[in-house]
Design an enzyme around this catalytic site. Sequence first.
Site, PDB file in Angstrom:
ATOM      1  N   ASN A  89      46.550  48.241  34.981  1.00 31.19           N
ATOM      2  CA  ASN A  89      47.041  47.039  34.321  1.00 31.19           C
ATOM      3  C   ASN A  89      47.576  47.406  32.943  1.00 31.19           C
ATOM      4  O   ASN A  89      47.566  48.575  32.553  1.00 31.19           O
ATOM      5  CB  ASN A  89      45.929  45.979  34.228  1.00 31.19           C
ATOM      6  CG  ASN A  89      44.692  46.498  33.540  1.00 31.19           C
ATOM      7  OD1 ASN A  89      44.736  46.925  32.390  1.00 31.19           O
ATOM      8  ND2 ASN A  89      43.568  46.502  34.264  1.00 31.19           N
ATOM      9  N   ARG A  90      48.018  46.402  32.195  1.00 27.72           N
ATOM     10  CA  ARG A  90      48.710  46.654  30.926  1.00 27.72           C
ATOM     11  C   ARG A  90      47.788  46.551  29.709  1.00 27.72           C
ATOM     12  O   ARG A  90      48.254  46.413  28.586  1.00 27.72           O
ATOM     13  CB  ARG A  90      49.888  45.682  30.780  1.00 27.72           C
ATOM     14  CG  ARG A  90      50.958  45.879  31.829  1.00 27.72           C
ATOM     15  CD  ARG A  90      52.203  45.059  31.545  1.00 27.72           C
ATOM     16  NE  ARG A  90      51.946  43.618  31.621  1.00 27.72           N
ATOM     17  CZ  ARG A  90      51.936  42.799  30.590  1.00 27.72           C
ATOM     18  NH1 ARG A  90      52.140  43.276  29.374  1.00 27.72           N
ATOM     19  NH2 ARG A  90      51.708  41.515  30.743  1.00 27.72           N
TER      20      ARG A  90
END
Length: 412
Positions: free
Chosen positions: A220-221
């Site tokens: 994920n970011r």
Amino acid sequence: MSDQSAEMTPEHMPLNVVVGVAGGIAAYKACHLVREFTEAGHSVRVVPTPAALNFVGAATFEALSGNPVDTGVFAKVDKVQHVRVGKEADLIVIAPATADTIARIAAGRADDLLTATVLVATCPVVLAPAMHTEMWENPATRDNVATLRRRGVIVLEPAHGRLTGTDTGAGRMLEAEQIAEMARTVVKRGRFERSLEGKKVVISAGGTQENIDPVRFIGNRSSGRQGFALADIAVHRGADVTIVAGATDELFTPPGANIVRVRSTRDMEQAVNDAAEGADIIIMAAAVADYRPEEEATSKLKKGQADDSLSTVKLVENPDILKGLVDKHVPATIVGFAAETDTPLEHGKAKLARKGADMLMVNDVSGGKVFGEKRNSGWLLAKDGGVEEIADGTKHEVAAGIWDAIEKLLPN
């Protein structure tokens, strides 16, 4: 009043900032600190000690700040400058703060313009120490620091790293960006005490990554900024901090914090459980991967072939680290995070009920907000049903607000 001034909110109003500079090799970093403040729109007055000018000349500070530089109490006597500078300041930051300067401020000396300025100031005063480890750990310095902290002066913890010459250890001055961030947080949130002294804190940060094959992963970011900001505030409030960090941006290490690097959710679970022994507070700020591939390929998967296994990757659920801590009845105050999009508050309340944590911080991450950004906002949900809105602010400001709420949960 101009239209621009009328639109300014209190947190964006320009401040009168005094940057004090003591005589140490780290004085060159003060130049970067001055620029940090001036580029943010603040008026900066640099007040060096006479010794500081052996390292950086007055002309440099005048050019960077746009204001004159004086060192003595007899400069501009007609304007009572030795009193006026401190009285007009909204914030005083001394970087570097040497052992000698710390001692003189603790003793209430006023024999140069910097110490006189501090003595008359009623605004927040932040010191960023810089000295050799032996000086920082000397009982005299420790007593002086304790005296200043008791009086409300914020003395930041120095970094660990390369010192003058070949020496390495505690006493390295924090970087300008770190000092400016803490100073802004002090102004926004008010002075804070060493309220976490003696507390053991574990914080997870960043994102976990689950390998599909040697070149691909599920992730994920998450940048880890909020977790590291929580650790930073905890360190400066006196806590013993361990950060269990997954994938993060390049972030400054909070001074004195222990960092355990991990990659997968299962790695993080093991590291958090190991660190949780004896912990008083555990904050699960990491964005962990909920699922992982059932099997990790040992060689790169190829697309478009007859046995194209990349088109269908079977996933299995990862362990729930937060709920696992609660189910094990770990004797610590446990705080979780929830990154939500649609109706985040409702989803957050349901998540808190499922997890059973003492508190949950809910973020609205729709539209690319929060992840990788320098600002945050959201809601703090308490187990008893209480909801506290955390207003938009830098991640350090948000971290300070979260810690204020956590401290209310702790035993007296």
